[in-house]
Motif scaffolding. Structure first.
Motif, PDB file in Angstrom:
ATOM      1  N   GLU A 137      21.190 -25.990 -28.003  1.00  0.00           N
ATOM      2  CA  GLU A 137      21.620 -27.145 -28.702  1.00  0.00           C
ATOM      3  C   GLU A 137      21.665 -26.367 -29.826  1.00  0.00           C
ATOM      4  N   LEU A 138      20.548 -25.999 -30.915  1.00  0.00           N
ATOM      5  CA  LEU A 138      21.025 -25.464 -31.967  1.00  0.00           C
ATOM      6  C   LEU A 138      22.375 -24.359 -31.679  1.00  0.00           C
ATOM      7  N   ARG A 139      22.507 -23.575 -30.621  1.00  0.00           N
ATOM      8  CA  ARG A 139      23.709 -22.660 -30.471  1.00  0.00           C
ATOM      9  C   ARG A 139      24.825 -23.028 -30.064  1.00  0.00           C
ATOM     10  N   GLN A 140      24.462 -23.940 -29.718  1.00  0.00           N
ATOM     11  CA  GLN A 140      25.779 -24.857 -29.135  1.00  0.00           C
ATOM     12  C   GLN A 140      27.321 -24.502 -29.502  1.00  0.00           C
ATOM     13  N   PRO A 141      28.076 -24.093 -28.774  1.00  0.00           N
ATOM     14  CA  PRO A 141      29.523 -23.717 -29.566  1.00  0.00           C
ATOM     15  C   PRO A 141      30.182 -24.221 -30.202  1.00  0.00           C
ATOM     16  N   ARG A 142      30.935 -23.824 -31.086  1.00  0.00           N
ATOM     17  CA  ARG A 142      31.451 -25.387 -32.416  1.00  0.00           C
ATOM     18  C   ARG A 142      32.433 -24.840 -32.414  1.00  0.00           C
ATOM     19  N   PRO A 143      34.356 -24.602 -32.035  1.00  0.00           N
ATOM     20  CA  PRO A 143      34.671 -23.936 -32.065  1.00  0.00           C
ATOM     21  C   PRO A 143      35.355 -24.538 -33.431  1.00  0.00           C
ATOM     22  N   LEU A 144      35.991 -25.295 -33.549  1.00  0.00           N
ATOM     23  CA  LEU A 144      36.240 -26.195 -34.873  1.00  0.00           C
ATOM     24  C   LEU A 144      36.073 -26.007 -36.202  1.00  0.00           C
ATOM     25  N   GLN A 145      34.625 -25.163 -35.992  1.00  0.00           N
ATOM     26  CA  GLN A 145      33.930 -25.047 -37.128  1.00  0.00           C
ATOM     27  C   GLN A 145      34.132 -23.571 -37.435  1.00  0.00           C
ATOM     28  N   ALA A 146      33.793 -22.768 -36.231  1.00  0.00           N
ATOM     29  CA  ALA A 146      33.317 -21.401 -36.719  1.00  0.00           C
ATOM     30  C   ALA A 146      34.638 -20.874 -36.766  1.00  0.00           C
ATOM     31  N   ALA A 147      36.239 -21.553 -36.216  1.00  0.00           N
ATOM     32  CA  ALA A 147      37.812 -21.587 -37.357  1.00  0.00           C
ATOM     33  C   ALA A 147      37.955 -22.042 -38.407  1.00  0.00           C
ATOM     34  N   PHE A 148      36.836 -22.818 -39.301  1.00  0.00           N
ATOM     35  CA  PHE A 148      36.930 -23.050 -40.369  1.00  0.00           C
ATOM     36  C   PHE A 148      36.677 -22.501 -41.224  1.00  0.00           C
ATOM     37  N   ALA A 149      35.031 -21.917 -40.728  1.00  0.00           N
ATOM     38  CA  ALA A 149      34.023 -20.848 -41.718  1.00  0.00           C
ATOM     39  C   ALA A 149      34.817 -19.343 -41.356  1.00  0.00           C
ATOM     40  N   SER A 150      35.536 -19.002 -40.709  1.00  0.00           N
ATOM     41  CA  SER A 150      35.822 -17.888 -40.739  1.00  0.00           C
ATOM     42  C   SER A 150      37.750 -18.147 -41.505  1.00  0.00           C
ATOM     43  N   SER A 151      38.152 -19.230 -41.247  1.00  0.00           N
ATOM     44  CA  SER A 151      39.725 -19.056 -42.137  1.00  0.00           C
ATOM     45  C   SER A 151      39.243 -19.253 -43.306  1.00  0.00           C
ATOM     46  N   ALA A 152      38.138 -19.665 -43.907  1.00  0.00           N
ATOM     47  CA  ALA A 152      37.682 -20.170 -45.592  1.00  0.00           C
ATOM     48  C   ALA A 152      37.451 -19.040 -45.975  1.00  0.00           C
ATOM     49  N   ALA A 153      36.617 -18.547 -44.896  1.00  0.00           N
ATOM     50  CA  ALA A 153      35.836 -17.181 -45.481  1.00  0.00           C
ATOM     51  C   ALA A 153      36.984 -16.043 -45.799  1.00  0.00           C
ATOM     52  N   PHE A 154      37.528 -15.764 -45.037  1.00  0.00           N
ATOM     53  CA  PHE A 154      38.799 -14.821 -45.239  1.00  0.00           C
ATOM     54  C   PHE A 154      39.438 -15.011 -46.734  1.00  0.00           C
ATOM     55  N   ILE A 155      40.198 -16.110 -46.685  1.00  0.00           N
ATOM     56  CA  ILE A 155      40.979 -16.230 -47.915  1.00  0.00           C
ATOM     57  C   ILE A 155      40.386 -16.279 -49.106  1.00  0.00           C
ATOM     58  N   ALA A 156      38.281 -16.788 -48.922  1.00  0.00           N
ATOM     59  CA  ALA A 156      37.761 -15.967 -50.041  1.00  0.00           C
ATOM     60  C   ALA A 156      37.526 -14.595 -50.548  1.00  0.00           C
ATOM     61  N   GLY A 157      37.289 -13.522 -49.377  1.00  0.00           N
ATOM     62  CA  GLY A 157      37.460 -12.000 -49.691  1.00  0.00           C
ATOM     63  C   GLY A 157      38.505 -11.606 -50.046  1.00  0.00           C
ATOM     64  N   ALA A 158      39.693 -12.442 -49.653  1.00  0.00           N
ATOM     65  CA  ALA A 158      41.141 -11.467 -49.431  1.00  0.00           C
ATOM     66  C   ALA A 158      41.246 -12.214 -51.221  1.00  0.00           C
ATOM     67  N   ALA A 159      40.704 -13.536 -52.385  1.00  0.00           N
ATOM     68  CA  ALA A 159      41.143 -13.340 -53.048  1.00  0.00           C
ATOM     69  C   ALA A 159      40.761 -11.974 -54.415  1.00  0.00           C
ATOM     70  N   LEU A 160      39.886 -11.427 -53.562  1.00  0.00           N
ATOM     71  CA  LEU A 160      39.494 -10.368 -54.289  1.00  0.00           C
ATOM     72  C   LEU A 160      39.851  -9.233 -55.171  1.00  0.00           C
ATOM     73  N   PRO A 161      40.360  -8.613 -53.738  1.00  0.00           N
ATOM     74  CA  PRO A 161      41.937  -7.740 -53.730  1.00  0.00           C
ATOM     75  C   PRO A 161      42.763  -7.621 -54.704  1.00  0.00           C
ATOM     76  N   ILE A 162      43.482  -9.237 -54.303  1.00  0.00           N
ATOM     77  CA  ILE A 162      44.349  -9.664 -54.905  1.00  0.00           C
ATOM     78  C   ILE A 162      44.650  -9.694 -56.050  1.00  0.00           C
ATOM     79  N   VAL A 163      43.125 -10.931 -56.950  1.00  0.00           N
ATOM     80  CA  VAL A 163      42.886 -10.769 -58.482  1.00  0.00           C
ATOM     81  C   VAL A 163      42.820  -9.496 -58.792  1.00  0.00           C
ATOM     82  N   THR A 164      42.291  -8.639 -58.209  1.00  0.00           N
ATOM     83  CA  THR A 164      42.103  -6.785 -59.029  1.00  0.00           C
ATOM     84  C   THR A 164      43.718  -6.560 -59.311  1.00  0.00           C
TER      85      THR A 164
END
Length: 229
Positions: A137-164
């Motif tokens: 149960e702890l490793r149950q696949p959660r597609p929406l959670q994974a999609a949101f986490a990956s997308s939000a983290a991508f934007i946060a990571g991309a902010a660094l080179p853009i601001v620079t």
């Protein structure tokens, strides 16, 4: 009484997606900015490239994670359906399978049989899912959670080179972006290692290495297309 243990396996799904998204956001957008800047493009072109790449990358990461994790969930559901069918049509065979699993893990045959019988009476499908298929149960696949986490983290990571790219002098965008990217990657790598309980330095160095390789490749390719000439 010792304090209760706090295991990290429950974080595996969203943590993997977030780490992948953040690192990809930093590296891919920094590489894009460095490559375009190295080609001699105007500051507005560099910024527009970074922003466009961020939007496209965030949607791509979300879609990729959703499809990938959803496929994993579909596979698990199909496996559980087979187990449910086997428990209905061949309960004795399924009981023997469970008994063999516990015996191979070190229980004597009599105890293995008793454990298999009790777990089968309590939750047969759950016992087979956990001990035969390795699902938890702890490793149950959660597609929406994974999609949101990956997308939000991508934007946060991309902010660094853009601001620079916005703040750095145009003549030094490539060099400053590369330096800030490597610093950012060391922080994201160390943070991911800390959340996962791994050594911080090892986690930082492995993402810095690949980030540096990406920056080098992007800069070299950008220099081949001197748009300012």
């Amino acid at each position: 009484m010792p304090p209760p243990e706090h295991h990290r396996s429950g974080r595996a799904g969203w943590l993997r997606a977030a780490v992948l998204g953040a690192n990809d956001g930093v590296v891919s957008i920094a590489g894009l900015v460095v490559g375009v800047a190295a080609a001699g493009a105007e500051p507005t072109v560099v910024l527009a490239s970074g922003v466009a790449g961020t939007v496209a990358g965030a949607f791509s990461m979300a879609a990729g994670e959703y499809v990938s994790v959803h496929s994993q969930a579909d596979t698990e559901r199909a496996d559980l359906a087979l187990e449910r069918e086997g428990l209905r049509d061949h309960p004795t065979r399924e009981l023997e399978e469970l008994t063999d699993i516990y015996r191979e893990r070190g229980l004597d045959p009599e105890l293995a049989r008793r454990v298999a019988e009790e777990l089968t009476a309590h939750d047969a499908l759950g016992a087979h899912a956990r001990d035969e298929l390795g699902y938890h149960e702890l490793r149950q696949p959660r597609p929406l959670q994974a999609a949101f986490a990956s997308s939000a983290a991508f934007i946060a990571g991309a902010a660094l080179p853009i601001v620079t790219a916005v703040l750095a002098p145009h003549a030094h965008v490539a060099g400053i972006t590369t330096a800030s990217t490597l610093v950012g990657l060391s922080l994201t790598g160390a943070t991911a290692a800390w959340l996962g309980g791994a050594p911080l330095l090892r986690g930082a160095m492995r993402v810095v290495f690949w980030g540096a390789a990406a920056m080098l490749a992007s800069g070299l390719i950008g220099n081949l297309f001197d748009v300012a000439a």
